[in-house]
Design a protein around this motif. Structure first.
Motif, mmCIF file in Angstrom:
data_model
loop_
_atom_site.group_PDB
_atom_site.id
_atom_site.type_symbol
_atom_site.label_atom_id
_atom_site.label_comp_id
_atom_site.label_asym_id
_atom_site.label_seq_id
_atom_site.Cartn_x
_atom_site.Cartn_y
_atom_site.Cartn_z
ATOM 1 N N VAL A 82 -1.745 -1.046 -3.961
ATOM 2 C CA VAL A 82 -2.874 -0.139 -3.758
ATOM 3 C C VAL A 82 -2.297 1.249 -3.503
ATOM 4 N N GLU A 95 -4.266 -0.602 -7.912
ATOM 5 C CA GLU A 95 -5.606 -0.237 -7.441
ATOM 6 C C GLU A 95 -5.530 1.154 -6.832
ATOM 7 N N VAL A 145 0.852 -1.181 0.000
ATOM 8 C CA VAL A 145 0.000 0.000 0.000
ATOM 9 C C VAL A 145 0.890 1.234 0.000
ATOM 10 N N LEU A 179 -7.315 -2.199 4.284
ATOM 11 C CA LEU A 179 -6.497 -2.704 3.179
ATOM 12 C C LEU A 179 -5.399 -3.597 3.751
#
Length: 423
Positions: free
Chosen positions: A161, A192, A138, A220
């Motif tokens: 992400v 994403e 992330v 997440l």
């Protein structure tokens, strides 16, 4: 030059000075000076670390040396290893630190296992060792740095992400249409993207990060978290020495701080109320300071040769010589290349969002993911964005950087032709 010049910081600005002048360069990192702009390419595996090394300085760099205190009266710099370095002129090129967001689970400067900023070569090498195909990563921050990091992690095969608190990616540089095209491209790389979402905390287990919590309650999963939330000028050394500090270390048009024997350049410096935080302005400031110090050394040398000693170590001046070089600010252009099956180039400069009364010209080619836009205020080009086809960027950048009146006979659409209207 007989003047003892000490430079604190081996980043872009400090390294540039060391290439042009004989200086004592104190570099905190253990690596030789390198091009920070290319760190994402090292992370992606496109370049080996040695490829991004900057040209050799004129004098050897003292690597792994951290300056901890400035004694302005004695004109010395104290280092963490206990050594003292004397100076006639001191240049602070201390750069910036990554911003650590106020998140639950992120206490002080100690980061949980798996959580890393993306600012230095060591950060880059650590991430490369952690990331392998299938790792859930992330990235917090959807600016230039965050987009670059997400692209590099995706190239390594990570499941990436990208979270952005603002409403669009790279909102400081791009308008809404350009940002939308950028988002489409980033998502085509397998990333994403979440915009208008605020990260509120990190979950940990046994000291290692396991997830990122969003303010709306969404979670997440994450094995790696990259902090790309911006940077903050490193000013502690200057502040503790009693120099004027606002957001950055305050400097004048001669790159001087409130102490005439100390200069500041690069990410740590604030000129005319602005901290740039970009490589282009850092290089321009370093070049301007090198020109200034070289100009001052000439009358100093001539006076000494004539047998008249100047005031010891005082900034040299001369009557009847060329004007002192000055730095009046930088008009910086942002460029980025995103890889993938169909690489995307982008460039942005100035004000991409028009004010009432501005003229706007834009061309869009959806089949080629090409977008070009310029903003004209009166007879001046004040900003622009180009994605996909950058053939016109050179001429546009020159017109903007020169801040000259546009010719009356050239239609505005001519600005967006491949030669920018130069022929």
């Amino acid at each position: 030059m007989s003047t003892r010049i000490v430079v604190v910081g081996g980043g872009t600005a400090g390294a540039r000075l060391a290439q042009r002048l004989p200086v004592t360069l104190l570099g905190e990192e253990p690596h030789a000076p390198y091009n920070r702009v290319l760190l994402a390419d090292v992370l992606a595996g496109r370049y080996a670390p040695e490829v991004i090394a900057l040209p050799e300085p004129r004098e050897p760099v003292r690597l792994g040396v951290r300056a901890v205190r400035i004694d302005r009266a004695a004109r010395t710099v104290e280092c963490a290893d206990g050594s003292l370095v004397g100076y006639d002129r001191l240049v602070l090129a201390t750069g910036s630190n990554p911003v650590l967001p106020p998140l639950r689970g992120l206490r002080g400067a100690e980061l949980p296992e798996g959580v890393h900023p993306f600012r230095t070569l060591d950060d880059c090498l650590t991430l490369r060792a952690l990331v392998r195909p299938g790792v859930r990563a992330v990235v917090i921050g959807g600016g230039l740095l965050g987009v670059s990091a997400a692209r590099a992690l995706a190239a390594l095969g990570a499941e990436v992400v990208l979270t952005q608190q603002g409403e669009r990616l790279m909102e400081r540089q791009l308008d809404s249409h350009a940002s939308s095209l950028l988002r489409d491209h980033v998502e085509s790389l397998g990333v994403e993207v979440h915009t208008e979402c605020r990260v509120s905390g990190l979950r940990r287990r046994n000291g290692a990060v396991t997830a990122v919590e969003l303010a709306d309650g969404f979670v997440l999963d994450a094995q790696v978290v990259v902090l790309a939330c911006g940077v903050r000028p490193r000013t502690a050394l200057a502040r503790e020495a009693g120099l004027d500090v606002a957001t950055g270390i305050v400097i004048d048009d001669e790159l001087r701080t409130s102490d005439p024997y100390i200069h500041a350049v690069g990410d740590c410096a604030e000129h005319a109320g602005r901290v740039y935080g970009l490589a282009g302005p850092a290089l321009e400031q370093a070049d301007a300071l090198a020109d200034l110090l070289l100009a001052e050394s000439a009358p100093h040398a001539a006076t000494t040769a004539a047998g008249t000693a100047p005031a010891e170590h005082a900034p040299a001046t001369a009557v009847g010589t060329a004007p002192t070089p000055r730095y009046t600010g930088t008009r910086s252009l942002t460029r980025l290349t995103l890889g993938g099956a169909h690489p995307l180039d982008l460039a942005a400069f100035g004000e991409a969002t028009p004010r009432p009364g501005d003229d706007v010209v834009q061309l869009t080619d959806a089949t080629r993911t090409a977008y070009r836009k310029v903003v004209v205020r009166g007879d001046r080009l004040v900003g622009g964005v180009l994605l996909g086809d950058l053939a016109a960027v050179g001429a546009l950048a020159r017109a903007w950087e020169g801040d000259e009146a546009l010719p009356d006979e050239a239609p505005l659409l001519h600005l967006l032709t491949h030669d920018g209207g130069s022929s």
